[in-house]
Each structure stands twice: as C-alpha cells, then as structure tokens.
Design a protein around this motif. Structure first.
Motif, PDB file in Angstrom:
ATOM      1  N   ILE A   1     108.265 126.241  26.999  1.00 31.37           N
ATOM      2  CA  ILE A   1     109.010 125.602  28.020  1.00 31.37           C
ATOM      3  C   ILE A   1     108.751 123.556  27.923  1.00 31.37           C
ATOM      4  O   ILE A   1     107.872 123.784  27.214  1.00 31.37           O
ATOM      5  CB  ILE A   1     108.608 125.835  29.766  1.00 31.37           C
ATOM      6  N   ARG A   2     109.860 123.056  27.152  1.00 30.65           N
ATOM      7  CA  ARG A   2     109.658 122.324  26.375  1.00 30.65           C
ATOM      8  C   ARG A   2     110.085 121.170  28.050  1.00 30.65           C
ATOM      9  O   ARG A   2     111.402 121.823  29.058  1.00 30.65           O
ATOM     10  CB  ARG A   2     110.993 122.035  25.907  1.00 30.65           C
ATOM     11  N   GLU A   3     108.965 120.437  28.488  1.00 30.46           N
ATOM     12  CA  GLU A   3     109.624 119.204  29.666  1.00 30.46           C
ATOM     13  C   GLU A   3     109.791 117.672  28.987  1.00 30.46           C
ATOM     14  O   GLU A   3     109.556 117.534  27.946  1.00 30.46           O
ATOM     15  CB  GLU A   3     107.846 119.296  30.628  1.00 30.46           C
ATOM     16  N   VAL A   4     111.010 117.535  29.794  1.00 34.61           N
ATOM     17  CA  VAL A   4     111.380 116.139  29.489  1.00 34.61           C
ATOM     18  C   VAL A   4     112.149 115.006  31.058  1.00 34.61           C
ATOM     19  O   VAL A   4     111.620 116.050  31.876  1.00 34.61           O
ATOM     20  CB  VAL A   4     113.791 116.049  28.964  1.00 34.61           C
ATOM     21  N   LYS A   5     112.162 113.809  30.361  1.00 32.74           N
ATOM     22  CA  LYS A   5     112.365 113.418  31.671  1.00 32.74           C
ATOM     23  C   LYS A   5     113.973 112.885  31.782  1.00 32.74           C
ATOM     24  O   LYS A   5     114.336 113.048  30.811  1.00 32.74           O
ATOM     25  CB  LYS A   5     111.783 111.636  31.763  1.00 32.74           C
ATOM     26  N   THR A   6     113.949 112.340  32.613  1.00 30.16           N
ATOM     27  CA  THR A   6     115.658 112.503  33.161  1.00 30.16           C
ATOM     28  C   THR A   6     116.045 110.609  33.616  1.00 30.16           C
ATOM     29  O   THR A   6     115.136 109.877  33.600  1.00 30.16           O
ATOM     30  CB  THR A   6     116.283 112.970  34.542  1.00 30.16           C
ATOM     31  N   PRO A   7     117.631 110.734  32.526  1.00 26.54           N
ATOM     32  CA  PRO A   7     118.285 111.602  32.452  1.00 26.54           C
ATOM     33  C   PRO A   7     118.373 112.146  30.915  1.00 26.54           C
ATOM     34  O   PRO A   7     117.555 111.579  30.390  1.00 26.54           O
ATOM     35  CB  PRO A   7     119.614 110.546  32.905  1.00 26.54           C
ATOM     36  N   PHE A   8     118.287 113.465  31.234  1.00 23.63           N
ATOM     37  CA  PHE A   8     118.259 114.026  30.107  1.00 23.63           C
ATOM     38  C   PHE A   8     119.017 114.223  29.099  1.00 23.63           C
ATOM     39  O   PHE A   8     120.791 114.514  30.033  1.00 23.63           O
ATOM     40  CB  PHE A   8     117.541 115.394  30.257  1.00 23.63           C
ATOM     41  N   SER A   9     119.633 114.143  27.330  1.00 20.67           N
ATOM     42  CA  SER A   9     120.900 114.607  26.991  1.00 20.67           C
ATOM     43  C   SER A   9     120.496 114.683  25.363  1.00 20.67           C
ATOM     44  O   SER A   9     119.098 114.215  24.776  1.00 20.67           O
ATOM     45  CB  SER A   9     121.354 113.150  27.533  1.00 20.67           C
ATOM     46  N   ARG A  10     121.707 115.122  25.020  1.00 19.02           N
ATOM     47  CA  ARG A  10     120.745 115.477  23.389  1.00 19.02           C
ATOM     48  C   ARG A  10     121.489 114.911  23.229  1.00 19.02           C
ATOM     49  O   ARG A  10     121.575 113.979  21.535  1.00 19.02           O
ATOM     50  CB  ARG A  10     121.264 117.544  22.939  1.00 19.02           C
ATOM     51  N   LYS A  11     123.126 115.073  22.701  1.00 14.27           N
ATOM     52  CA  LYS A  11     124.057 113.705  21.572  1.00 14.27           C
ATOM     53  C   LYS A  11     124.642 113.017  22.510  1.00 14.27           C
ATOM     54  O   LYS A  11     125.729 112.177  22.245  1.00 14.27           O
ATOM     55  CB  LYS A  11     124.986 115.080  21.242  1.00 14.27           C
ATOM     56  N   LYS A  12     124.088 112.707  23.836  1.00 15.85           N
ATOM     57  CA  LYS A  12     124.695 111.344  24.843  1.00 15.85           C
ATOM     58  C   LYS A  12     126.034 111.713  24.748  1.00 15.85           C
ATOM     59  O   LYS A  12     126.577 110.769  25.377  1.00 15.85           O
ATOM     60  CB  LYS A  12     124.361 110.843  23.853  1.00 15.85           C
ATOM     61  N   LYS A  13     126.191 112.734  24.938  1.00 10.09           N
ATOM     62  CA  LYS A  13     127.467 113.166  25.911  1.00 10.09           C
ATOM     63  C   LYS A  13     127.944 113.776  26.785  1.00 10.09           C
ATOM     64  O   LYS A  13     128.346 112.731  28.302  1.00 10.09           O
ATOM     65  CB  LYS A  13     128.489 114.331  24.667  1.00 10.09           C
ATOM     66  N   LEU A  14     126.973 114.632  27.336  1.00  8.78           N
ATOM     67  CA  LEU A  14     126.164 114.926  28.918  1.00  8.78           C
ATOM     68  C   LEU A  14     124.914 114.275  29.164  1.00  8.78           C
ATOM     69  O   LEU A  14     123.861 115.104  28.459  1.00  8.78           O
ATOM     70  CB  LEU A  14     127.231 116.294  28.720  1.00  8.78           C
ATOM     71  N   TYR A  15     124.873 114.480  30.291  1.00 10.31           N
ATOM     72  CA  TYR A  15     123.597 113.432  30.268  1.00 10.31           C
ATOM     73  C   TYR A  15     123.303 114.866  31.979  1.00 10.31           C
ATOM     74  O   TYR A  15     124.091 115.738  32.639  1.00 10.31           O
ATOM     75  CB  TYR A  15     123.040 112.632  31.050  1.00 10.31           C
ATOM     76  N   PHE A  16     121.852 115.294  32.214  1.00 13.18           N
ATOM     77  CA  PHE A  16     121.316 116.255  33.682  1.00 13.18           C
ATOM     78  C   PHE A  16     120.412 115.386  33.898  1.00 13.18           C
ATOM     79  O   PHE A  16     119.402 114.697  33.368  1.00 13.18           O
ATOM     80  CB  PHE A  16     120.496 117.536  32.601  1.00 13.18           C
TER      81      PHE A  16
END
Length: 264
Positions: free
Chosen positions: A135-150
């Motif tokens: 499992i990869r832990e990330v910080k928010t706001p998280f986005s891959r292509k900067k199209k949609l943020y989580f």
C-alpha cells in the motif's frame, strides 16, 4: 444507468469505514462490487481516510471499558488482507483522515516524548503493515495528472454543515475534487467563464457509528453508504459515478452498478 466501456483506468474510492465500527453489510456489498470489477494492474483503489476509527484515543471521553486499539488494528489489517486478495495486481493508495491523526494529537498533547515514534513504530503504515500489503501512502490533495484531486475532507477547517459539501470543497480547492469525511453523497458542477467545467464530489461512508460504545454523534443516523468509481481515458477525460447503497426492507442494501443489481 449508463454502461461505461472502453476506459483505460478505473479508480475505486472508499472512505470512512471506521473499523471496528464498519457497516458489515455495506462493506460486504462494496467488496462484492470490487470482486466483480476484476481490477487489473491499470486500476487503483484509494482508501480515502478514516479507515480505522482510533476510538480509544478520541478526545470525546471514550468508553475505554468497551474499546480496544489492538482489536481495531487487527480488524483493519484483516480487511486490508481481504482487499488485497480481491485486487492482487492493482495499486492500493492510502491517505490519512482526521481519525488516523488522533494518534499524533494524543501523543503530542499527553506524552510528547513519544513523538519520534510517530515516524516509524507508531505510524499508521507500520501499525497496519502497509509494506506487507503493498500500500502506498500519500499526502493530500492527491492527484496523478492534476485533472482530479482526492482529499479526505477535513482539510477545510471550520466547515461543519452537511449541506453543499461538494460546492464548498470545489470553491476551496478551485480544482476537480473528490472528498469523503462527511458520510454523505453530494455533487456540484460549475461552468467557468471560458466554458470549461469544474466538478466537486463527496463520497458516502461504509460505517455504522451506532455501533460505537457511546452511540452516534447526532440525534439520528443521516449518513449514506456507498462508494465512488472513476473511469479514465488516456487523454485525461474522466467520468465519476457515485454508487449509493439504498437501504432495503431486509435491513441491507441494494445497488445498481454497470447494469448489474446487487442486494445484500
């Protein structure tokens, strides 16, 4: 419901499970949907915060005679093991919610000498064995292509009302954004001056907080169960589908996903 085909990537967004106070039937339904999705190496499951409740270290005078952190962590690792079995090739991503941050707040307020352990032995990734489950832990706001943020949804301070959730977070981020935290579904789309669109979405929960030793925070349970699935194309085009679990007469849930009816 429109059937989504010819997508490049799927992302399943789960949030607010609050183990050990998970809604067993709602979580089982979510797992059935994930199983039938036959996720592959291009797909992702995002665990969007409040996976574990951390009730015993709550600031709300918890009932310590009817709660146990060891049980919470054990049940959560069992869930992660089951989830990884359903999606052995897919990417699993986790980011913290406000409940995972209870550990840090408790230590910093009560025993700051233990603060160095927050980076290793007492970190959520160590306690829940993220390495074992890849499992990869990330910080928010998280986005891959900067199209949609989580985001989890607690990041916007001072926001309490359960109304207009998506609109509030859309204004806060000024980006396409999906959040959890509020245990309710919501959606808001705005058209900008140049004709482009921005969307905000709020995901439901998979918990039953009536199971807590001291019961709900509110007079009645107004939360909504369900998950969100995002379908993406290589060019960045995406489609957000919110899957609301509708309560049925059997005290379970019904849901329609890709034309298939689920009932539990």
């Amino acid at each position: 419901m429109q059937t989504t085909k010819n997508f490049t990537k799927r992302t399943i967004f789960l949030s607010d499970i609050h183990i050990p106070y998970q809604d067993i039937k709602a979580l089982s339904l979510a797992m059935d949907i994930i199983k039938d999705s036959k996720l592959n190496e291009n797909d992702t499951i995002i665990l969007g915060g409040d996976l574990v409740d951390y009730y015993p270290i709550s600031s709300f005078s918890p009932d310590l005679t009817n709660s146990n952190i060891d049980i919470e962590l054990f049940e959560t690792t069992e869930f992660l093991n089951d989830l990884r079995k359903l999606a052995p090739k897919s990417e699993l991503i986790f980011f913290e919610g406000n409940h995972e941050q209870r550990m840090q707040k408790k230590i910093m307020s009560s025993c700051s000498a233990l603060a160095p352990f927050l980076k290793n032995k007492l970190s959520i990734r160590e306690l829940l064995e993220f390495r074992k489950f890849d499992i990869r832990e990330v910080k928010t706001p998280f986005s891959r292509k900067k199209k949609l943020y989580f985001m989890h949804g607690h990041e916007k301070r001072g926001f309490i009302t359960p109304k207009h959730i998506a609109h509030v977070h859309l204004n806060y981020t000024n980006r396409n954004v999906i959040v959890g935290h509020h245990h309710r579904f919501d959606m808001f789309i705005t058209t900008q001056m140049d004709g482009s669109l921005l969307g905000g979405w709020c995901n439901g929960c998979l918990c039953d907080l009536t199971k807590m030793p001291d019961g709900l925070y509110t007079a009645f349970d107004s939360s909504q169960r369900g998950i969100t699935v995002i379908y993406e194309k290589q060019n960045g085009l995406f489609n957000v589908q919110q899957h609301l679990f509708i309560p049925n007469k059997s005290k379970g849930y019904d849901c329609l996903v890709e034309g298939k009816e689920y009932s539990i």
